[in-house]
Design a protein around this motif. Sequence first.
Motif, mmCIF file in Angstrom:
data_model
loop_
_atom_site.group_PDB
_atom_site.id
_atom_site.type_symbol
_atom_site.label_atom_id
_atom_site.label_comp_id
_atom_site.label_asym_id
_atom_site.label_seq_id
_atom_site.Cartn_x
_atom_site.Cartn_y
_atom_site.Cartn_z
ATOM 1 N N THR A 104 -3.835 6.345 -2.710
ATOM 2 C CA THR A 104 -4.813 6.195 -1.517
ATOM 3 C C THR A 104 -5.180 7.601 -1.444
ATOM 4 O O THR A 104 -4.091 8.608 -1.329
ATOM 5 C CB THR A 104 -4.057 5.585 -0.417
ATOM 6 N N THR A 151 -8.608 3.590 -1.950
ATOM 7 C CA THR A 151 -7.383 3.194 -2.494
ATOM 8 C C THR A 151 -7.628 2.578 -3.840
ATOM 9 O O THR A 151 -8.631 1.403 -4.100
ATOM 10 C CB THR A 151 -6.630 2.231 -1.745
ATOM 11 N N ALA A 208 0.777 -1.327 -0.197
ATOM 12 C CA ALA A 208 -0.056 -0.018 0.019
ATOM 13 C C ALA A 208 0.847 1.355 -0.078
ATOM 14 O O ALA A 208 1.812 1.189 0.530
ATOM 15 C CB ALA A 208 -0.963 -0.065 1.137
ATOM 16 N N GLU A 228 -11.349 6.357 3.531
ATOM 17 C CA GLU A 228 -10.129 6.082 2.966
ATOM 18 C C GLU A 228 -10.524 5.291 1.703
ATOM 19 O O GLU A 228 -11.386 4.396 1.653
ATOM 20 C CB GLU A 228 -9.286 5.145 3.634
#
Length: 773
Positions: A253, A263, A182, A261
């Motif tokens: 992100t 992504t 990530a 959030e």
Amino acid sequence: MKKTIKNMQPSGVSIGRIFELENTVRQLCSAIALITVMSPGSVLAQSEVKEDVMTLEEVIVTARRRDESLANVPIAISAMSADQLQQRQVRTDSDLQVAVPGLTIRQTQGNNSLTYSIRGQTADTFSGSPSAVVTYFNDVPLTIASSSSLFDLESVQVLKGPQGTLFGRNATGGAVLFNSAAPKDELGASLSLRAGNYDTREIDGMLNIPLIDNTLLLRAAVNTLEKDGYIENLFNGDDLGDIDRTSGRVSLTWRPTDSLENTTVMQYSSLRGTNTGASYPYSIYDSNCSILNCSSSFLSGFVDAQESLGLYKTQHPWSAEHKGTDWIVTNTTSYQLSENLTLKNILGVSHAETDSEQPQLGVPFATILTANIVTGESGNETDADSVSNEIQLQGVTEDGQFTYILGLYLQDYSFDTLWPQTYFESPASALTNAFRINNESRAVYAQGTYELAGLTGIDGLRVTTGVRYTWEKVDIEQLPAATYTYGAPDQDESFEDPSWEVGLEYQATDELLTYLKTRGSFRSGGFNGAAPPVDVDATGGGNKFESEHVKDVEAGLKFRGLAFDRPAMLNIALYKQWIEDVQRVEFPDPDGPGGLASIAVTANVPELVVQGIELEASIMPTDWLELGFSGAYTDAEFTDGDVNLFGNDYSYGPVGDTPEHSARIYANLNFAIGEDLGEVNFYTELYAQSEQYFSNAAGTIAPGTELPSYELVNSRLSWNGIMGSKFSAVLFGKNLADEEYFVGGMTLAAALGHNAAAVGEPRTYGVELSYQY
């Protein structure tokens, strides 16, 4: 006419199965209780971990759709972090087998035709059956049809056994989860250059940029690999196994608020090269040689000749070119509705296509070509598209006693297939199968874990229950390129079934977890694209097959703490599972003996029973040394293996793609070589597995399909932070003893009277230079 001698006994009646299940539960409970009492960790688990003692690396997994320590999840899982993937040289799908005993990555038609198998559950080549082991990328099912590079990953997790509730779509054998790294809130970059034998050249690159601090984060990664083949084709001088692959990934992100959030990950791969194929003539089935209008001694001569040539030379008179392109986009949005409630959405869109010509036997004449010499079509072509969306509601009650997840899952999947073929380069035998299979999958699920301390007075005792209900609609359409079946009416079939899980777990101490669970799931039925488009199964001369159903019982123990005042880990799982209407492929001859119209047909074999034990253990006897072992014992048997296909009787057994024993031992040394000089790491492992079959009918119509056992030695020596810099250097080697071995095969004994094997990669080695910022 009888094709086989029936040598399997019918299964017991249902009441007998009930007593069998009860007895198995008792045995598993007794075994776990004994392990709990006798394990050194059970005595030492109460010890306090000393702050000055090094600890084993903790791996975070998402098997229950939330981040948890591997040691606290009551499921049989093998998981590897990014550092462990690097140490163990897990760079492609096939490398996973060495890292995870109990997982078989079988090659059917070579290095770009891979099949995952766990606990006897798999999918055969040319099957219309969905895979029993489903692979996921960031929780989205993958459609990739070629071998792939594993680069810039956060972790790889192998979940064993039926995953009916949370990863439920057809995962009766297990699931493999690939999670990409990530984006992080820091500037970072890395570059690695590798070179090795077979003219290997590989580049890995990564760039991480926080575009807006803690709000908008970008990560990009790339991998390129060029490598020469390791099998020499004496017929035309080409090499088989060439690789020219380029892959790239961009991740973004966005965190507009503390509670939201999002992504998005976009990945693209392009592969060019040649297939290794099932290019080693392995065995001849004499009684079927009449189908070829040949003498058994004629073909046997080529088998004998191949033995003198060795594994890495072949004689294939046709192309082996492979081309593949795939891309996938995943989007994950999490919104924290409250302190204890989160809403999550996972969207996935993917596309994969291949054009692949497969070496089938490795003799200087073509028994079967992946080409239609009349129409000019060449290469098995596939084109897959998938769109999926999953909505989850994850929560925990105010008192923290009940953790739950609710979900809705939707997927539309389309798979186009074109199989041109010609037998013995005869225009009279040339034909093409071309069809499209569409699958609509809809499911709802719920799973929860409840703390039982308030009811029982036993701290750490929890119960988990889960259920999933799935509706699937499958239809098949014959495409214009089909030689004989185009114009036939479309067919469709609907399947629906529940999947479930019930489990009890006991966190005896902070270091020791034991559990007992039972699960049930199913793999949906469908259509055999190459079979006659008649709306019955192969027993009646048609192209349908029914759903497969599985249930299991699993007991396990997980320990992570101190043993003899040293950091140690022990994971044990014992299981038994029953599979009914098992989906397996055979190549019957619907036109009768002597014809050349053999086709791949997925049949429902009545019953398969699999039981075994899986173990992982490690200890750090010193702060700089870790020693480990992992192994699997798998006992798989068709307890009723008799089926009838197109009026002929067949018997299945032994179970293919399932070695009875597999194990890995390793040593990991890590120590500083002096102030400001850097750190040295040396990792070495030995992997071994017992014999395995590449046919599920080796006991009858496909003899000569048992592959021998083998052992592999792999090592990696790295110097990190050279002289206090950000550079590192690596020496690496795989199969250092240059073992000659086989990794699968293509059985055409029932159809064409011969079997061919796929050979494993010989010794490879090289150097790597990397820079980390």
